[in-house]
Design a protein around this motif. Structure first.
Motif, PDB file in Angstrom:
ATOM      1  N   VAL A 177      -8.586   0.122  -0.134  1.00  0.00           N
ATOM      2  CA  VAL A 177      -8.582  -0.775  -1.295  1.00  0.00           C
ATOM      3  C   VAL A 177      -7.548  -1.883  -1.106  1.00  0.00           C
ATOM      4  O   VAL A 177      -7.788  -3.043  -1.477  1.00  0.00           O
ATOM      5  CB  VAL A 177      -8.310   0.017  -2.598  1.00  0.00           C
ATOM      6  CG1 VAL A 177      -8.107  -0.927  -3.778  1.00  0.00           C
ATOM      7  CG2 VAL A 177      -9.472   0.976  -2.873  1.00  0.00           C
ATOM      8  N   ALA A 178      -6.401  -1.555  -0.512  1.00  0.00           N
ATOM      9  CA  ALA A 178      -5.389  -2.583  -0.240  1.00  0.00           C
ATOM     10  C   ALA A 178      -5.940  -3.642   0.702  1.00  0.00           C
ATOM     11  O   ALA A 178      -5.707  -4.848   0.501  1.00  0.00           O
ATOM     12  CB  ALA A 178      -4.134  -1.937   0.345  1.00  0.00           C
TER      13      ALA A 178
ATOM     14  N   ILE B 248       5.827  -7.328  -9.114  1.00  0.00           N
ATOM     15  CA  ILE B 248       5.259  -8.663  -8.966  1.00  0.00           C
ATOM     16  C   ILE B 248       4.187  -8.687  -7.883  1.00  0.00           C
ATOM     17  O   ILE B 248       3.132  -9.309  -8.042  1.00  0.00           O
ATOM     18  CB  ILE B 248       6.365  -9.685  -8.645  1.00  0.00           C
ATOM     19  CG1 ILE B 248       7.341  -9.802  -9.819  1.00  0.00           C
ATOM     20  CG2 ILE B 248       5.769 -11.046  -8.311  1.00  0.00           C
ATOM     21  CD1 ILE B 248       8.567 -10.631  -9.517  1.00  0.00           C
ATOM     22  N   LEU B 249       4.446  -8.027  -6.765  1.00  0.00           N
ATOM     23  CA  LEU B 249       3.525  -8.095  -5.626  1.00  0.00           C
ATOM     24  C   LEU B 249       2.265  -7.277  -5.879  1.00  0.00           C
ATOM     25  O   LEU B 249       2.315  -6.216  -6.513  1.00  0.00           O
ATOM     26  CB  LEU B 249       4.222  -7.583  -4.365  1.00  0.00           C
ATOM     27  CG  LEU B 249       5.363  -8.447  -3.829  1.00  0.00           C
ATOM     28  CD1 LEU B 249       6.094  -7.716  -2.719  1.00  0.00           C
ATOM     29  CD2 LEU B 249       4.832  -9.782  -3.318  1.00  0.00           C
ATOM     30  N   PRO B 250       1.131  -7.734  -5.391  1.00  0.00           N
ATOM     31  CA  PRO B 250      -0.104  -6.937  -5.479  1.00  0.00           C
ATOM     32  C   PRO B 250       0.103  -5.596  -4.788  1.00  0.00           C
ATOM     33  O   PRO B 250       0.736  -5.532  -3.727  1.00  0.00           O
ATOM     34  CB  PRO B 250      -1.136  -7.795  -4.735  1.00  0.00           C
ATOM     35  CG  PRO B 250      -0.569  -9.163  -4.685  1.00  0.00           C
ATOM     36  CD  PRO B 250       0.913  -9.010  -4.669  1.00  0.00           C
ATOM     37  N   SER B 251      -0.425  -4.516  -5.370  1.00  0.00           N
ATOM     38  CA  SER B 251      -0.175  -3.199  -4.796  1.00  0.00           C
ATOM     39  C   SER B 251      -1.302  -2.234  -5.120  1.00  0.00           C
ATOM     40  O   SER B 251      -2.042  -2.423  -6.089  1.00  0.00           O
ATOM     41  CB  SER B 251       1.146  -2.624  -5.312  1.00  0.00           C
ATOM     42  OG  SER B 251       1.082  -2.400  -6.710  1.00  0.00           O
TER      43      SER B 251
ATOM     44  N   ALA C 132       0.852  -1.190   0.000  1.00  0.00           N
ATOM     45  CA  ALA C 132       0.000   0.000   0.000  1.00  0.00           C
ATOM     46  C   ALA C 132       0.885   1.237   0.000  1.00  0.00           C
ATOM     47  O   ALA C 132       1.691   1.422   0.910  1.00  0.00           O
ATOM     48  CB  ALA C 132      -0.923   0.010   1.220  1.00  0.00           C
ATOM     49  N   GLY C 133       0.760   2.068  -1.049  1.00  0.00           N
ATOM     50  CA  GLY C 133       1.624   3.237  -1.160  1.00  0.00           C
ATOM     51  C   GLY C 133       3.075   2.838  -1.286  1.00  0.00           C
ATOM     52  O   GLY C 133       3.968   3.578  -0.867  1.00  0.00           O
ATOM     53  N   SER C 134       3.322   1.703  -1.894  1.00  0.00           N
ATOM     54  CA  SER C 134       4.672   1.158  -2.023  1.00  0.00           C
ATOM     55  C   SER C 134       4.746   0.307  -3.279  1.00  0.00           C
ATOM     56  O   SER C 134       3.724  -0.226  -3.736  1.00  0.00           O
ATOM     57  CB  SER C 134       5.011   0.315  -0.790  1.00  0.00           C
ATOM     58  OG  SER C 134       6.325  -0.189  -0.857  1.00  0.00           O
TER      59      SER C 134
ATOM     60  N   ASP D 228      -9.226  -9.084 -10.115  1.00  0.00           N
ATOM     61  CA  ASP D 228      -9.092  -8.726 -11.532  1.00  0.00           C
ATOM     62  C   ASP D 228      -7.828  -7.940 -11.819  1.00  0.00           C
ATOM     63  O   ASP D 228      -7.197  -8.120 -12.859  1.00  0.00           O
ATOM     64  CB  ASP D 228     -10.317  -7.924 -11.994  1.00  0.00           C
ATOM     65  CG  ASP D 228     -11.598  -8.753 -11.925  1.00  0.00           C
ATOM     66  OD1 ASP D 228     -11.512  -9.968 -12.187  1.00  0.00           O
ATOM     67  OD2 ASP D 228     -12.658  -8.186 -11.610  1.00  0.00           O
ATOM     68  N   ASP D 229      -7.446  -7.036 -10.920  1.00  0.00           N
ATOM     69  CA  ASP D 229      -6.280  -6.171 -11.140  1.00  0.00           C
ATOM     70  C   ASP D 229      -5.393  -6.221  -9.913  1.00  0.00           C
ATOM     71  O   ASP D 229      -5.792  -5.772  -8.832  1.00  0.00           O
ATOM     72  CB  ASP D 229      -6.738  -4.739 -11.427  1.00  0.00           C
ATOM     73  CG  ASP D 229      -5.588  -3.838 -11.852  1.00  0.00           C
ATOM     74  OD1 ASP D 229      -4.429  -4.318 -11.887  1.00  0.00           O
ATOM     75  OD2 ASP D 229      -5.837  -2.658 -12.151  1.00  0.00           O
ATOM     76  N   MET D 230      -4.192  -6.767 -10.069  1.00  0.00           N
ATOM     77  CA  MET D 230      -3.277  -6.900  -8.931  1.00  0.00           C
ATOM     78  C   MET D 230      -2.395  -5.664  -8.743  1.00  0.00           C
ATOM     79  O   MET D 230      -1.684  -5.556  -7.752  1.00  0.00           O
ATOM     80  CB  MET D 230      -2.383  -8.125  -9.135  1.00  0.00           C
ATOM     81  CG  MET D 230      -3.158  -9.430  -9.222  1.00  0.00           C
ATOM     82  SD  MET D 230      -3.798  -9.982  -7.626  1.00  0.00           S
ATOM     83  CE  MET D 230      -2.385 -10.881  -7.017  1.00  0.00           C
ATOM     84  N   GLN D 231      -2.413  -4.750  -9.720  1.00  0.00           N
ATOM     85  CA  GLN D 231      -1.634  -3.507  -9.627  1.00  0.00           C
ATOM     86  C   GLN D 231      -2.606  -2.346  -9.792  1.00  0.00           C
ATOM     87  O   GLN D 231      -2.780  -1.808 -10.878  1.00  0.00           O
ATOM     88  CB  GLN D 231      -0.545  -3.454 -10.703  1.00  0.00           C
ATOM     89  CG  GLN D 231       0.353  -4.686 -10.769  1.00  0.00           C
ATOM     90  CD  GLN D 231       1.292  -4.800  -9.583  1.00  0.00           C
ATOM     91  OE1 GLN D 231       1.672  -3.791  -8.992  1.00  0.00           O
ATOM     92  NE2 GLN D 231       1.660  -6.011  -9.224  1.00  0.00           N
ATOM     93  N   VAL D 232      -3.241  -1.952  -8.708  1.00  0.00           N
ATOM     94  CA  VAL D 232      -4.294  -0.936  -8.763  1.00  0.00           C
ATOM     95  C   VAL D 232      -3.679   0.456  -8.690  1.00  0.00           C
ATOM     96  O   VAL D 232      -2.832   0.734  -7.832  1.00  0.00           O
ATOM     97  CB  VAL D 232      -5.300  -1.127  -7.610  1.00  0.00           C
ATOM     98  CG1 VAL D 232      -6.325   0.002  -7.595  1.00  0.00           C
ATOM     99  CG2 VAL D 232      -5.997  -2.477  -7.734  1.00  0.00           C
ATOM    100  N   GLN D 233      -4.114   1.334  -9.599  1.00  0.00           N
ATOM    101  CA  GLN D 233      -3.717   2.738  -9.564  1.00  0.00           C
ATOM    102  C   GLN D 233      -4.973   3.589  -9.396  1.00  0.00           C
ATOM    103  O   GLN D 233      -5.841   3.595 -10.267  1.00  0.00           O
ATOM    104  CB  GLN D 233      -2.978   3.142 -10.845  1.00  0.00           C
ATOM    105  CG  GLN D 233      -1.578   2.569 -10.939  1.00  0.00           C
ATOM    106  CD  GLN D 233      -0.806   3.108 -12.133  1.00  0.00           C
ATOM    107  OE1 GLN D 233      -1.383   3.569 -13.114  1.00  0.00           O
ATOM    108  NE2 GLN D 233       0.509   3.068 -12.051  1.00  0.00           N
TER     109      GLN D 233
END
Length: 338
Positions: free
Chosen positions: A302-303, A157-160, A149-151, A317-322
């Motif tokens: 959200v995290a 690779i890691l969900p964020s 989260a914020g990182s 659905d989305d592992m890299q949320v912006q």
């Protein structure tokens, strides 16, 4: 005075005259118990004041309903706002939160992840600028999902959950260039951190390129994340004859602004500043700091929601949320609308 003994699962089973397994099934919400027996067990639990241990419950259910949160600085306003979003959603889904502070020390970060794993947490949310190889290896070895989260990790690779730091810094840089500044400084954290090297710097360079301004590394400054660091780096910015700065942290931005004013520069007439975190520091100053607006609470929330899905093996659905960012118009820029 004799200390009152804490009731145990054995006391409950003895009171009702059932097996330990039956009490355990009731505690863990297993439906394979007769309603009359379930009622007797629940009554005994209330009468005896029995409080099932979360880890003990986890031995049966394989879950402790506890998540761990790794924070670089629990006093930092940016991270504390993320933590508030995490905690609210955790409560909504009936998870307890174990919070640990690392002072952004990789050794302590590794220890924190290992300690949380030893407590059998169901998942971990990691916050912080730095994810070195040892920390990443430790996270990879944990038998629980981890969300940033914020990182950001360098490989992505890691969900964020984050904002688009490249786009945000690019827009901030372009804003200052439109205000007739051709010597815009970028003040960021250490360049060994992926978020700085591969996101903030890239956005800054893209903003310069769009205006046909050559990148000048004498206008790039890396510093620690506090007010005194802002005062120290401001001296170098002043010597470099920069007339504006995009700054990654509000406390650092405040130190830069105060240094400039103490040395005869008027803000924003002589020196413009855009900060990045939009914490309370940005609005208690005079003039107030123009800032990239980050949805900090939402990043944390959200995290945590993503983590609940991963813990329950649900589809993500989305592992890299912006999440979308904004610009907050305030007094350290003359014309702060992007």
């Amino acid at each position: 005075m004799q200390k009152k003994q804490t009731a145990t699962i054995y006391d409950v089973a003895s009171r009702v005259g059932v097996s330990l397994a039956t009490v355990s099934r009731v505690v863990n919400g297993n439906s394979n118990v007769r309603e009359s027996t379930k009622r007797k067990v629940l009554d005994a639990i209330e009468e005896l004041g029995y409080h099932p241990n979360a880890v003990a419950r986890g031995l049966a259910s394989k879950k402790t309903t506890t998540i761990g949160v790794v924070m670089p600085d629990v006093t930092d306003m940016y991270y504390s706002e993320l933590a508030r979003g995490i905690d609210d959603v955790a409560n909504m889904y009936h998870y307890d939160v174990l919070l640990t502070n690392t002072d952004e020390d990789p050794v302590r970060e590794t220890m924190a992840v290992n300690n949380l794993a030893s407590k059998q947490v169901d998942g971990i949310i990691f916050m912080g600028n730095e994810l070195d190889r040892e920390v990443l290896n430790t996270i990879a070895a944990v038998d629980a999902p981890v969300v940033l989260a914020g990182s950001l990790d360098e490989e992505g690779i890691l969900p964020s959950v984050n904002i688009d730091y490249v786009a945000a810094v690019k827009e901030a840089t372009e804003l200052l260039i439109r205000n007739k500044h051709d010597r815009v400084a970028l003040v960021t954290g250490p360049m060994v951190h992926a978020i700085n090297k591969h996101h903030r710097l890239v956005g800054y360079q893209a903003g310069l390129k769009a205006a046909n301004i050559a990148f000048d590394d004498s206008l790039l400054f890396a510093t620690h994340q506090d007010y005194s660091a802002g005062l120290q780096v401001a001296e170098k910015i002043f010597a470099a004859q920069a007339t504006a700065a995009v700054v990654y942290d509000d406390e650092v931005a405040l130190g830069i602004m105060n240094y400039m004013r103490d040395h005869g520069k008027s803000v924003p007439e002589d020196f413009e500043i855009i900060t990045s975190n939009d914490t309370k520091f940005a609005i208690v100053t005079r003039p107030e700091l123009t800032s990239i607006g980050q949805p900090k609470y939402d990043i944390g929330a959200v995290a945590m929601r993503m983590l609940t899905k991963l813990m329950n093996n649900e589809v993500v659905d989305d592992m890299q949320v912006q999440l979308p960012h904004t610009f907050e118009k305030r007094g350290t820029t003359i014309n702060p609308q992007p």
